[in-house]
Design an enzyme around this catalytic site. Structure first.
Site, PDB file in Angstrom:
ATOM      1  N   ASP A   1       5.629  14.762  -1.957  1.00 38.56           N
ATOM      2  CA  ASP A   1       6.436  15.386  -1.290  1.00 38.56           C
ATOM      3  C   ASP A   1       7.165  16.629  -2.229  1.00 38.56           C
ATOM      4  O   ASP A   1       7.532  17.507  -1.800  1.00 38.56           O
ATOM      5  CB  ASP A   1       7.439  14.477  -0.683  1.00 38.56           C
ATOM      6  CG  ASP A   1       6.874  13.209   0.142  1.00 38.56           C
ATOM      7  OD1 ASP A   1       6.161  13.742   1.200  1.00 38.56           O
ATOM      8  OD2 ASP A   1       6.644  12.154  -0.325  1.00 38.56           O
TER       9      ASP A   1
ATOM     10  N   GLN B   1      -1.238  -8.867  -4.129  1.00 36.50           N
ATOM     11  CA  GLN B   1      -1.377  -8.078  -5.293  1.00 36.50           C
ATOM     12  C   GLN B   1      -0.169  -8.072  -6.073  1.00 36.50           C
ATOM     13  O   GLN B   1      -0.237  -7.918  -7.394  1.00 36.50           O
ATOM     14  CB  GLN B   1      -1.794  -6.492  -4.839  1.00 36.50           C
ATOM     15  CG  GLN B   1      -3.005  -6.441  -4.121  1.00 36.50           C
ATOM     16  CD  GLN B   1      -3.396  -5.052  -3.683  1.00 36.50           C
ATOM     17  OE1 GLN B   1      -2.759  -4.045  -4.078  1.00 36.50           O
ATOM     18  NE2 GLN B   1      -4.825  -5.101  -3.285  1.00 36.50           N
TER      19      GLN B   1
ATOM     20  N   HIS C   1       9.034   7.733   1.798  1.00 33.59           N
ATOM     21  CA  HIS C   1       7.978   8.685   1.921  1.00 33.59           C
ATOM     22  C   HIS C   1       7.712   8.822   3.371  1.00 33.59           C
ATOM     23  O   HIS C   1       6.658   8.088   3.838  1.00 33.59           O
ATOM     24  CB  HIS C   1       6.681   8.362   1.243  1.00 33.59           C
ATOM     25  CG  HIS C   1       5.464   8.935   1.275  1.00 33.59           C
ATOM     26  ND1 HIS C   1       5.238  10.320   1.109  1.00 33.59           N
ATOM     27  CD2 HIS C   1       4.514   8.636   2.112  1.00 33.59           C
ATOM     28  CE1 HIS C   1       4.307  10.503   1.875  1.00 33.59           C
ATOM     29  NE2 HIS C   1       3.567   9.472   2.154  1.00 33.59           N
TER      30      HIS C   1
ATOM     31  N   ARG D   1       4.947  19.480  -2.552  1.00 35.76           N
ATOM     32  CA  ARG D   1       4.773  20.084  -1.136  1.00 35.76           C
ATOM     33  C   ARG D   1       6.142  20.988  -1.255  1.00 35.76           C
ATOM     34  O   ARG D   1       6.091  22.394  -0.913  1.00 35.76           O
ATOM     35  CB  ARG D   1       4.735  19.363  -0.272  1.00 35.76           C
ATOM     36  CG  ARG D   1       3.282  18.663  -0.005  1.00 35.76           C
ATOM     37  CD  ARG D   1       3.472  17.590   0.998  1.00 35.76           C
ATOM     38  NE  ARG D   1       1.958  16.867   1.382  1.00 35.76           N
ATOM     39  CZ  ARG D   1       1.764  15.878   2.100  1.00 35.76           C
ATOM     40  NH1 ARG D   1       2.892  14.989   2.460  1.00 35.76           N
ATOM     41  NH2 ARG D   1       0.720  15.473   2.398  1.00 35.76           N
TER      42      ARG D   1
ATOM     43  N   ASN E   1      -0.108  -3.885   6.621  1.00 37.44           N
ATOM     44  CA  ASN E   1      -0.111  -3.772   5.271  1.00 37.44           C
ATOM     45  C   ASN E   1       0.461  -4.688   4.274  1.00 37.44           C
ATOM     46  O   ASN E   1       0.153  -4.905   3.020  1.00 37.44           O
ATOM     47  CB  ASN E   1      -0.143  -2.253   4.898  1.00 37.44           C
ATOM     48  CG  ASN E   1      -1.259  -1.536   5.147  1.00 37.44           C
ATOM     49  OD1 ASN E   1      -2.362  -2.141   5.486  1.00 37.44           O
ATOM     50  ND2 ASN E   1      -1.068  -0.344   5.673  1.00 37.44           N
TER      51      ASN E   1
ATOM     52  N   GLY F   1      -0.278   3.219  -1.329  1.00 35.86           N
ATOM     53  CA  GLY F   1      -0.731   3.152   0.224  1.00 35.86           C
ATOM     54  C   GLY F   1       0.409   2.775   1.023  1.00 35.86           C
ATOM     55  O   GLY F   1       1.868   2.354   0.498  1.00 35.86           O
ATOM     56  N   ASN F   2       0.223   3.443   2.018  1.00 29.30           N
ATOM     57  CA  ASN F   2       1.434   3.392   2.986  1.00 29.30           C
ATOM     58  C   ASN F   2       1.901   2.087   3.829  1.00 29.30           C
ATOM     59  O   ASN F   2       0.767   1.429   4.264  1.00 29.30           O
ATOM     60  CB  ASN F   2       1.284   4.400   4.048  1.00 29.30           C
ATOM     61  CG  ASN F   2       1.782   5.834   3.703  1.00 29.30           C
ATOM     62  OD1 ASN F   2       2.885   5.902   2.656  1.00 29.30           O
ATOM     63  ND2 ASN F   2       1.046   6.927   3.745  1.00 29.30           N
TER      64      ASN F   2
ATOM     65  N   GLY G   1     -11.927   4.556  -1.394  1.00 28.45           N
ATOM     66  CA  GLY G   1     -11.316   5.420  -0.269  1.00 28.45           C
ATOM     67  C   GLY G   1     -11.471   6.910  -0.867  1.00 28.45           C
ATOM     68  O   GLY G   1     -11.727   7.212  -1.859  1.00 28.45           O
TER      69      GLY G   1
ATOM     70  N   ARG H   1       4.696   2.697  13.501  1.00 22.39           N
ATOM     71  CA  ARG H   1       4.966   2.414  12.085  1.00 22.39           C
ATOM     72  C   ARG H   1       5.191   0.937  11.800  1.00 22.39           C
ATOM     73  O   ARG H   1       4.741   0.348  10.735  1.00 22.39           O
ATOM     74  CB  ARG H   1       6.272   3.100  11.590  1.00 22.39           C
ATOM     75  CG  ARG H   1       6.371   3.237  10.120  1.00 22.39           C
ATOM     76  CD  ARG H   1       7.160   4.288   9.819  1.00 22.39           C
ATOM     77  NE  ARG H   1       7.598   4.309   8.186  1.00 22.39           N
ATOM     78  CZ  ARG H   1       6.672   5.032   7.340  1.00 22.39           C
ATOM     79  NH1 ARG H   1       5.977   5.693   7.643  1.00 22.39           N
ATOM     80  NH2 ARG H   1       7.366   4.553   6.094  1.00 22.39           N
TER      81      ARG H   1
HETATM   82  P1  NAX Z   1      -9.097   5.324   2.855  1.00 23.63           P
HETATM   83  O1  NAX Z   1      -9.052   4.571   4.192  1.00 23.63           O
HETATM   84  O2  NAX Z   1      -9.978   6.464   2.394  1.00 23.63           O
HETATM   85  O3  NAX Z   1      -9.115   4.447   1.522  1.00 23.63           O
HETATM   86  C1  NAX Z   1      -8.305   3.192   1.561  1.00 23.63           C
HETATM   87  C2  NAX Z   1      -9.062   2.138   0.985  1.00 23.63           C
HETATM   88  O4  NAX Z   1      -8.473   0.906   0.728  1.00 23.63           O
HETATM   89  C3  NAX Z   1     -10.554   1.746   1.633  1.00 23.63           C
HETATM   90  O5  NAX Z   1     -11.740   2.055   0.945  1.00 23.63           O
HETATM   91  C4  NAX Z   1     -10.323   0.253   1.926  1.00 23.63           C
HETATM   92  O6  NAX Z   1     -11.295  -0.465   2.037  1.00 23.63           O
HETATM   93  C5  NAX Z   1      -9.255  -0.125   0.724  1.00 23.63           C
HETATM   94  N1  NAX Z   1      -8.527  -1.290   1.095  1.00 23.63           N
HETATM   95  C6  NAX Z   1      -7.976  -1.786   2.159  1.00 23.63           C
HETATM   96  N2  NAX Z   1      -7.458  -2.787   2.120  1.00 23.63           N
HETATM   97  C7  NAX Z   1      -7.462  -3.210   0.632  1.00 23.63           C
HETATM   98  C8  NAX Z   1      -7.174  -4.212  -0.065  1.00 23.63           C
HETATM   99  N3  NAX Z   1      -6.561  -5.432   0.384  1.00 23.63           N
HETATM  100  N4  NAX Z   1      -7.347  -4.367  -1.363  1.00 23.63           N
HETATM  101  C9  NAX Z   1      -8.220  -3.398  -1.765  1.00 23.63           C
HETATM  102  N5  NAX Z   1      -8.496  -2.170  -1.189  1.00 23.63           N
HETATM  103  C10 NAX Z   1      -8.360  -2.348   0.192  1.00 23.63           C
HETATM  104  O7  NAX Z   1      -7.552   6.043   2.732  1.00 23.63           O
HETATM  105  P2  NAX Z   1      -6.869   7.025   1.485  1.00 23.63           P
HETATM  106  O8  NAX Z   1      -7.039   8.274   2.147  1.00 23.63           O
HETATM  107  O9  NAX Z   1      -7.643   6.713   0.159  1.00 23.63           O
HETATM  108  O10 NAX Z   1      -5.534   6.669   1.550  1.00 23.63           O
HETATM  109  C11 NAX Z   1      -4.906   5.422   0.951  1.00 23.63           C
HETATM  110  C12 NAX Z   1      -3.477   5.265   1.313  1.00 23.63           C
HETATM  111  O11 NAX Z   1      -2.644   6.320   0.500  1.00 23.63           O
HETATM  112  C13 NAX Z   1      -3.254   5.288   2.694  1.00 23.63           C
HETATM  113  O12 NAX Z   1      -2.523   4.217   2.993  1.00 23.63           O
HETATM  114  C14 NAX Z   1      -2.495   6.335   3.103  1.00 23.63           C
HETATM  115  O13 NAX Z   1      -1.539   6.658   4.141  1.00 23.63           O
HETATM  116  C15 NAX Z   1      -1.754   6.444   1.767  1.00 23.63           C
HETATM  117  N6  NAX Z   1      -1.278   7.865   1.415  1.00 23.63           N
HETATM  118  C16 NAX Z   1       0.095   7.920   0.844  1.00 23.63           C
HETATM  119  C17 NAX Z   1       0.540   9.220   0.228  1.00 23.63           C
HETATM  120  C18 NAX Z   1       1.715   9.066  -0.358  1.00 23.63           C
HETATM  121  O14 NAX Z   1       2.421  10.427  -0.776  1.00 23.63           O
HETATM  122  N7  NAX Z   1       2.638   7.973  -0.623  1.00 23.63           N
HETATM  123  C19 NAX Z   1      -0.222  10.490   0.616  1.00 23.63           C
HETATM  124  C20 NAX Z   1      -1.456  10.219   1.187  1.00 23.63           C
HETATM  125  C21 NAX Z   1      -1.932   9.101   1.834  1.00 23.63           C
HETATM  126  O15 NAX Z   1      -1.596   9.289   3.213  1.00 23.63           O
END
Ligand code: NAX
Length: 328
Positions: free
Chosen positions: A158, A113, A186, A161, A106, A130-131, A15, A99
Site C-alpha cells: 500500500d 503456524q 490492509h 502504491r 483463514n 496472507g489475508n 502460489g 470478509r
Molecule cells: P495463491 O492462491 O496463488 O497461493 C496461495 C497458496 O497458499 C496456495 O498455493 C495454497 O495451496 C497455499 N496455502 C493455503 N493454505 C495453506 C496453509 N495452511 N499452509 C501453507 N500453504 C497454504 O495466492 P497468492 O496470490 O500467492 O496470495 C497469497 C495471499 O496473499 C492471499 O491471502 C492474498 O489475499 C494475500 N495478499 C496480500 C497482500 C498484502 O499486501 N498484504 C497483497 C497481495 C495478496 O492479495
C-alpha cells in the site's frame, strides 16, 4: 551486520506470490552477496507436487548462494531454526465471500503456524502477507512464544502504491517521495497519509496543488488498487506483493535513513491512541536487524483522525470476530 547464512520460510510457496518471491530471495539481492540462503517451503499436501516443479526450476537457476531447499507440509519442519518467516499461504477469497467468512476461514491456519513458530530462531522475524493480513498476524502472535514485536503484517504494498501515485501526479521519480505512512488495516479502510509525506523534502500539499485529489481520489485509488489489478489481470497482485514483502524484509534488516520512515502493521503500543495489541499499520523506523520503533508525534488533522478511527474500528471488529470464534 550482515549474517553469513539466513534461513527463510515461505508458506504458500507454490502460489503466485511465492513464485515471484523465491528467485529474488535466492539471488542474494535481499540479504547481500556474501550471505548464503536456505529456503524452507511450506504448502498444503495437495500443492506439494506443483511446489516440486517450482523447486526444479529453482535448482535450474543454479543460484550460487542457495545452499538448501526444504519442501514440507509440516509447519514444525518448515519453521525449524528460521530467521525469517514469510506467511503468504492462505485460502483465497471466493466469489461473493464476505470478509468475515474469510477471516474465520483463514484464522485457524495461523493458530497452528503461530505455535509452530516456537521452533524458529529466538530472534526470528515474521511477516504475514496472507489475508486478512493484520488479523492473521494477530492470531499467529497470540499463539507463539516469540516476542510480540517480532510479528508484522504487510502494508508496504500500500505504501509503494501510494508513493507511485504521488510521484506520477507530481511528475517526479518515485524516489523523491518519502515519509509515506499507511495507517491501519490492509483493507479498503486503510488511510494513506499524504499530509505527513514529503516530495523532495517538501510537504506533499506544498508540491501538489490539487488538494481535492489528495483528499479524495488519491486515497480511494490506493485503497482500491488491489481490486483494480484483479479487474485488469484477472488475478490478484503477485509481483508487486512479493516485491513489497521483500522491501519490508530489507527495511527491517537495515537502519532506516535519517528522517525517513516506512509502513508496517505492528502490534500497537498505544501510540496515537490506538488500542494496545491491535496489529495496526504505523510509520516505523528500524535500527537494523529487525528492531524498530513507531515514529511519534506526527501531526494528525481532524480529517486524518476520522480515517484512522474508521480503520481502527474495522480492526477491532475483526479482532472481536476471531476472539468470538476462539482463535485468539
Ligand atoms: P495463491 O492462491 O496463488 O497461493 C496461495 C497458496 O497458499 C496456495 O498455493 C495454497 O495451496 C497455499 N496455502 C493455503 N493454505 C495453506 C496453509 N495452511 N499452509 C501453507 N500453504 C497454504 O495466492 P497468492 O496470490 O500467492 O496470495 C497469497 C495471499 O496473499 C492471499 O491471502 C492474498 O489475499 C494475500 N495478499 C496480500 C497482500 C498484502 O499486501 N498484504 C497483497 C497481495 C495478496 O492479495
Amino acid at each position: 551486520m550482515a549474517r553469513k547464512k539466513v534461513s527463510v520460510a515461505i508458506t504458500g510457496a507454490a502460489g503466485n506470490i511465492g513464485y515471484a518471491l523465491l528467485p529474488r530471495l535466492a539471488s542474494g539481492e535481499i540479504f547481500g552477496p556474501d550471505t548464503e540462503v536456505e529456503l524452507r517451503l511450506l504448502e498444503i499436501t495437495p500443492a506439494l507436487p506443483a511446489l516440486e516443479g517450482t523447486v526444479m526450476e529453482m535448482n535450474d537457476c543454479a543460484f550460487p548462494l542457495l545452499t538448501n531447499i526444504v519442501v514440507t507440509d509440516d509447519a514444525n519442519v518448515a519453521f525449524d531454526g528460521i530467521n525469517w518467516g514469510l506467511l503468504v499461504g492462505a485460502k483465497p477469497r471466493g466469489k461473493g465471500m464476505l470478509r468475515g467468512d474469510l477471516i474465520l476461514g483463514n484464522g485457524p491456519i495461523f493458530t497452528g503456524q503461530g505455535a509452530a513458530l516456537n521452533r524458529a530462531d529466538s530472534d526470528a522475524r515474521v511477516l504475514v502477507v496472507g489475508n486478512p493480513a493484520n488479523t492473521n498476524a494477530l492470531i499467529a502472535m497470540n499463539h507463539s512464544d516469540l516476542a510480540n514485536d517480532r510479528f508484522a503484517a504487510l502494508t508496504r504494498l500500500d505504501e509503494n502504491r501510494a508513493k507511485s501515485q504521488l510521484a506520477a501526479k507530481a511528475g517526479v521519480p518515485v524516489t523523491a517521495v518519502t515519509n509515506m505512512t499507511i495507517w491501519g488495516n490492509h483493507s479498503a479502510t486503510q488511510y494513506p497519509d499524504a499530509e505527513n509525506a514529503m516530495i523532495n523534502g517538501q510537504p506533499v500539499f506544498d508540491v501538489i496543488s490539487d488538494h481535492d485529489w489528495l483528499r479524495s481520489e488519491f486515497i480511494t485509488k490506493v485503497q482500491k488498487r488491489g481490486a483494480e489489478i484483479i479487474q485488469a489481470r484477472g488475478k490478484s497482485s503477485a509481483m508487486s506483493a512479493a516485491n513489497a514483502a521483500l522491501d519490508h524484509v530489507m527495511s527491517f534488516e537495515a537502519r532506516t535513513p535519517t528522517g525517513d520512515w516506512f509502513s508496517a502493521a505492528v502490534p500497537s503500543d498505544g501510540s496515537y491512541g490506538i488500542e494496545e495489541g491491535l496489529m495496526f499499520s504505523f510509520p516505523v523506523r528500524s535500527t537494523g536487524r529487525g528492531n524498530y520503533s513507531i515514529v511519534q508525534d506526527l501531526n494528525i488533522s481532524d480529517f486524518a483522525q476520522e480515517k484512522i478511527n474508521a480503520t481502527e474500528a474495522e480492526l477491532k471488529e475483526e479482532k472481536a470476530t476471531v476472539a468470538g470464534a476462539g482463535l485468539l
